[in-house]
Design a protein around this motif. Structure first.
Motif, PDB file in Angstrom:
ATOM      1  N   PRO A 124       0.813  -1.229   0.000  1.00 30.46           N
ATOM      2  CA  PRO A 124       0.000   0.000   0.000  1.00 30.46           C
ATOM      3  C   PRO A 124       0.844   1.275   0.000  1.00 30.46           C
ATOM      4  N   LEU A 125       2.009   1.200   0.630  1.00 27.54           N
ATOM      5  CA  LEU A 125       2.868   2.391   0.633  1.00 27.54           C
ATOM      6  C   LEU A 125       3.407   2.667  -0.757  1.00 27.54           C
ATOM      7  N   ILE A 129       3.151   6.010  -3.063  1.00 27.16           N
ATOM      8  CA  ILE A 129       4.291   6.913  -3.153  1.00 27.16           C
ATOM      9  C   ILE A 129       5.027   6.879  -4.454  1.00 27.16           C
ATOM     10  N   PHE A 217       0.529   0.030  10.260  1.00 27.31           N
ATOM     11  CA  PHE A 217       1.177   1.010   9.400  1.00 27.31           C
ATOM     12  C   PHE A 217       2.691   0.830   9.450  1.00 27.31           C
ATOM     13  N   ILE A 221       5.299  -0.076   6.440  1.00 29.40           N
ATOM     14  CA  ILE A 221       6.509   0.691   6.148  1.00 29.40           C
ATOM     15  C   ILE A 221       7.712  -0.230   6.122  1.00 29.40           C
ATOM     16  N   PHE A 224       7.850  -2.506   3.170  1.00 29.77           N
ATOM     17  CA  PHE A 224       8.222  -1.729   1.996  1.00 29.77           C
ATOM     18  C   PHE A 224       9.736  -1.550   1.914  1.00 29.77           C
ATOM     19  N   PHE A 225      10.308  -1.143   3.039  1.00 30.35           N
ATOM     20  CA  PHE A 225      11.749  -0.896   3.022  1.00 30.35           C
ATOM     21  C   PHE A 225      12.547  -2.188   2.873  1.00 30.35           C
TER      22      PHE A 225
ATOM     23  N   ALA B 109       9.136   8.752   2.805  1.00 31.80           N
ATOM     24  CA  ALA B 109       8.566   7.658   2.026  1.00 31.80           C
ATOM     25  C   ALA B 109       7.058   7.583   2.144  1.00 31.80           C
ATOM     26  N   PRO B 111       3.390   8.677   2.260  1.00 30.71           N
ATOM     27  CA  PRO B 111       2.665   9.844   1.775  1.00 30.71           C
ATOM     28  C   PRO B 111       1.788  10.425   2.868  1.00 30.71           C
ATOM     29  N   LEU B 157      -4.346   4.939   5.082  1.00 31.72           N
ATOM     30  CA  LEU B 157      -3.129   4.184   5.345  1.00 31.72           C
ATOM     31  C   LEU B 157      -3.033   3.689   6.777  1.00 31.72           C
TER      32      LEU B 157
END
Lengths: 390, 317
Positions: A124-125, A129, A217, A221, A224-225, B109, B111, B157
């Motif tokens: 989702p991130l 982005i 959340f 994150i 993602f990273f 990173a 949003p 989010l």
């Protein structure tokens, strides 16, 4: 019209370089200038020329009379030149940068396997982005430039840079992207999700972050990273190569400005940074400049006299009648013409002053007059191009 | 449409180079002059809001720069600290150093995170009623939508946690036309008009903030009154001999004056087209405020005064 006494021309500069990067603050006509210069190169040189715009406002599309062309490079129809009464020696191609698409391509290229690629694309991130990531436009613009240049498909590539808050961001973007992925902070951030051993230093952060942002959340994150780290070496290698290309002797920068206070300050800053960092500063293009006759001191004095004597002049024997009017209206017209000159003379002198302030100058300085209409076709681009070309 | 200055939070945006900061500075100046305790906040750290008041650089801590007029510049890190300590009551202020760095990293990173801290600070000032009006010299049109839509983005989010709980009241303030409004600044030129139209459409679709006004900046005055351009044309026509007659009296060529008048007429004409395109496309209920082109000063306190006066006249004060 280039300044007299300066050896260089855009024509010579463009003949010697393979990449031209146009930069300048918003609203100075950067996109149009880049497109006009590229169109001139395609007309005058027997070359395949590409102009890349990164602006999401579809300006270049308008300027070239094209609509809805995306990430793919497309040839500008020879017909568009024919309408302008010109038979180009070369070809003009154009592309607009689709940031989202470019990111997806990048992930596709660097992801170690299909599964990682799929997980990144569905995070989702990432979805949110790919349009906004750390100077993502800047980085993508430079990355794309590298990609196109390495394809060897073009003799000359002219790039219009994105409007950024910090005007020089795009130069730094590749390095910053490399730093980002090799950052200690990034390792610290994802450490607890990699191993169950909570890093002591990051523990307070997680306690706060968890309360503030919620653990889901944070996991998004971290995932993602972690996923992005798998592409680390590819990214860093690539970023280094992009930076090398920007510094290459085949690359030059074209600074665009108008003679207004804020853009001039920004142009000055550009020139300083480019010079200090040893990038090749090729040319300065000054756009929408008022004509020189407004600086005529004698005319200024005559305008002042005309204002003072408007009433007397309007009563010159038979003049008002011969113009089909009366003395009162003629007096107003005389006054308006004279004050208009004086008003614009003030602006022209301010422009001249700002021009003096631009101390360090590249070899090529070109001035474009305030155009009467807008430029939205190839003919208009070439008309502008002629003014800056030689 | 509620009166512009009666709202609590006014965002001023526009394409780069159209004079967004000038308008924000003048609007805040006018509000303060009219007795409102006003805060003007510059979002872009590199902006030059201070130069419009001839004052020292603005900082995150508000400073009174003129009677009733306070100025600040946004700093997401400082705003986060304030947010954590004041709103979330987190007793962690001492250890915030590494946290802020980490935040910056995540915010790069994720949003909406930087944006929510920015918009959050502004909404908080509204909620606490520290000022009668807050004027925001906001991001340029390319970025403003993600700023205004940050609370929605965060809502999507972040499913749980304190941040999510905070977005509700922000949305209430942003979505209330009596409190919040957006001012878009344009100039009568092709690209600024196109971008304004794109932006107003996006703001309507992607945010709950109401468009409060469109400011058209740098409008060239009409040079000639009714019937006067024809007189000018005849005067400048060599066959009439009018120009020669004037030249004899004035003692020198009037060609530069005539050329300048022609240039003004054509410039004005091409700008009028864009102005009309803008006017035709904007909802007639939205006030359009026309600001004159300033020949003498485009910068500094003098220009701020002149634009504030023009705004005052256009708003009917």
């Amino acid at each position: 019209m280039p300044d007299t006494g300066r050896a260089g021309t855009l024509e010579a500069l463009f003949a010697a370089k393979e990449i031209v990067i146009a930069c300048g603050s918003g609203g100075v006509g950067k996109t149009t200038t880049a497109a006009a210069a590229a169109a001139m190169a395609a007309v005058k040189h027997r070359e395949k020329v590409l102009v890349v715009t990164v602006d999401p406002a579809r300006r270049l599309a308008n300027a070239l009379g094209l609509e809805g062309f995306g990430n793919e490079e497309r040839r500008v129809e020879p017909e568009a030149f024919k309408v302008a009464g010109v038979k180009p020696r070369g070809e003009l191609w154009a592309a607009m940068l689709d940031t989202k698409q470019s990111w997806d391509d990048l992930v596709h290229r660097h992801a170690p396997d299909k599964e990682t690629e799929r997980r990144i694309l569905s995070n989702p991130l990432y979805q949110n982005i790919s349009g906004k990531f750390v100077q993502s436009h800047d980085y993508i613009a430079m990355e794309r430039l590298y990609e196109i240049h390495s394809s060897g498909n073009y003799d000359l590539i002219v790039v219009d840079t994105p409007p950024t808050r910090n005007a020089m961001d795009f130069i730094e973007a590749p390095r910053r992207m490399a730093d980002f992925f090799s950052s200690r902070l990034l390792r610290l951030l994802i450490a607890p999700y990699r191993s169950r051993m909570m890093n002591l230093a990051s523990k307070p952060f997680y306690q706060v972050a968890d309360r503030v942002l919620g653990s889901q959340f944070l996991e998004d994150i971290a995932e993602f990273f972690i996923l992005f780290q798998t592409m680390y070496s590819g990214f860093v290698e690539r970023a280094t190569a992009v930076e090398r290309l920007l510094r290459d002797h085949r690359t030059t920068f074209l600074v665009v400005s108008t003679l207004e206070a804020a853009p001039v300050r920004e142009a000055e800053f550009f020139i300083q940074v480019l010079t200090a960092k040893k990038f090749h500063l090729g040319a300065l293009v000054l756009n929408k400049v008022l004509p020189d006759y407004l600086l005529d001191e004698g005319a200024e004095e005559r305008a002042a006299r005309m204002c003072d004597a408007a009433e007397e002049l309007s009563h010159i024997d038979g003049l008002a009648e011969s113009l089909g009017t009366d003395a009162a209206q003629l007096e107003r017209v005389i006054n308006e013409v004279a004050s208009n000159f004086r008003n614009f003379a003030v602006v022209a002198r301010r422009e001249a002053g700002l021009r003096q302030e631009l101390q360090i100058r590249p070899e090529v300085v070109a001035t474009v007059p305030e155009f009467e209409g807008d430029i939205h076709d190839v003919a208009g681009l070439l008309q502008l191009g002629e003014r800056i070309w030689s | 449409v509620p009166d512009l200055l009666d709202r609590k939070l006014v965002f001023v945006t526009g394409k780069g180079g159209v004079g967004k900061t000038t308008i924000a500075a003048a609007l805040a100046w006018l509000a303060a002059e009219r007795g409102k305790k006003t805060l003007v906040c510059e979002i872009d750290a590199k902006g030059d809001l201070a130069s419009f008041y001839e004052t020292g650089p603005t900082r995150f801590e508000e400073r009174e720069v003129a009677p009733r007029l306070w100025a600040m510049s946004m700093d997401t890190e400082a705003s986060l600290k304030q947010y954590l300590s004041l709103q979330l009551k987190l007793p962690l202020v001492a250890k915030i150093g590494p946290l802020a760095k980490m935040f910056d990293f995540v915010a790069s990173a994720a949003p909406g995170v930087k944006e929510i801290v920015t918009v959050g600070k502004l909404c908080w000032e509204v909620k606490e009623r520290h000022y009668d009006l807050i004027v925001v010299d906001a991001s340029a049109s390319g970025h403003i939508v993600s700023q205004l839509a940050a609370p929605q983005a965060i809502n999507q989010l972040v499913q749980v946690g304190l941040v999510r709980q905070q977005t509700g009241w922000m949305l209430d303030i942003l979505g209330d036309p009596a409190q919040t409004g957006l001012v878009v600044v344009a100039t009568p030129a092709e690209m600024p008009v196109s971008e304004t139209l794109d932006l107003t459409a996006r703001v309507g679709e992607e945010t709950n903030v109401e468009l409060a006004a469109v400011v058209v900046n740098r409008v060239l005055p009409e040079l000639f009154g009714r019937g006067e351009e024809e007189v000018f044309d005849r005067l400048a026509d060599p066959e009439s001999g009018g120009e020669d007659l004037l030249e004899q009296r004035i003692g020198g060529s009037l060609k530069p004056l005539v050329d300048a008048a022609r240039l003004t007429v054509t410039m004005r004409r091409s700008r009028t087209e864009h102005l009309e395109r803008l006017r035709d496309a904007i909802d007639p209920g939205i006030p359009m405020l026309y600001m004159p082109y300033l020949f003498f000063r485009a910068h500094g306190l003098r220009a701020t005064h002149q634009i504030a006066d023009a705004l005052s006249a256009e708003l009917g004060y």
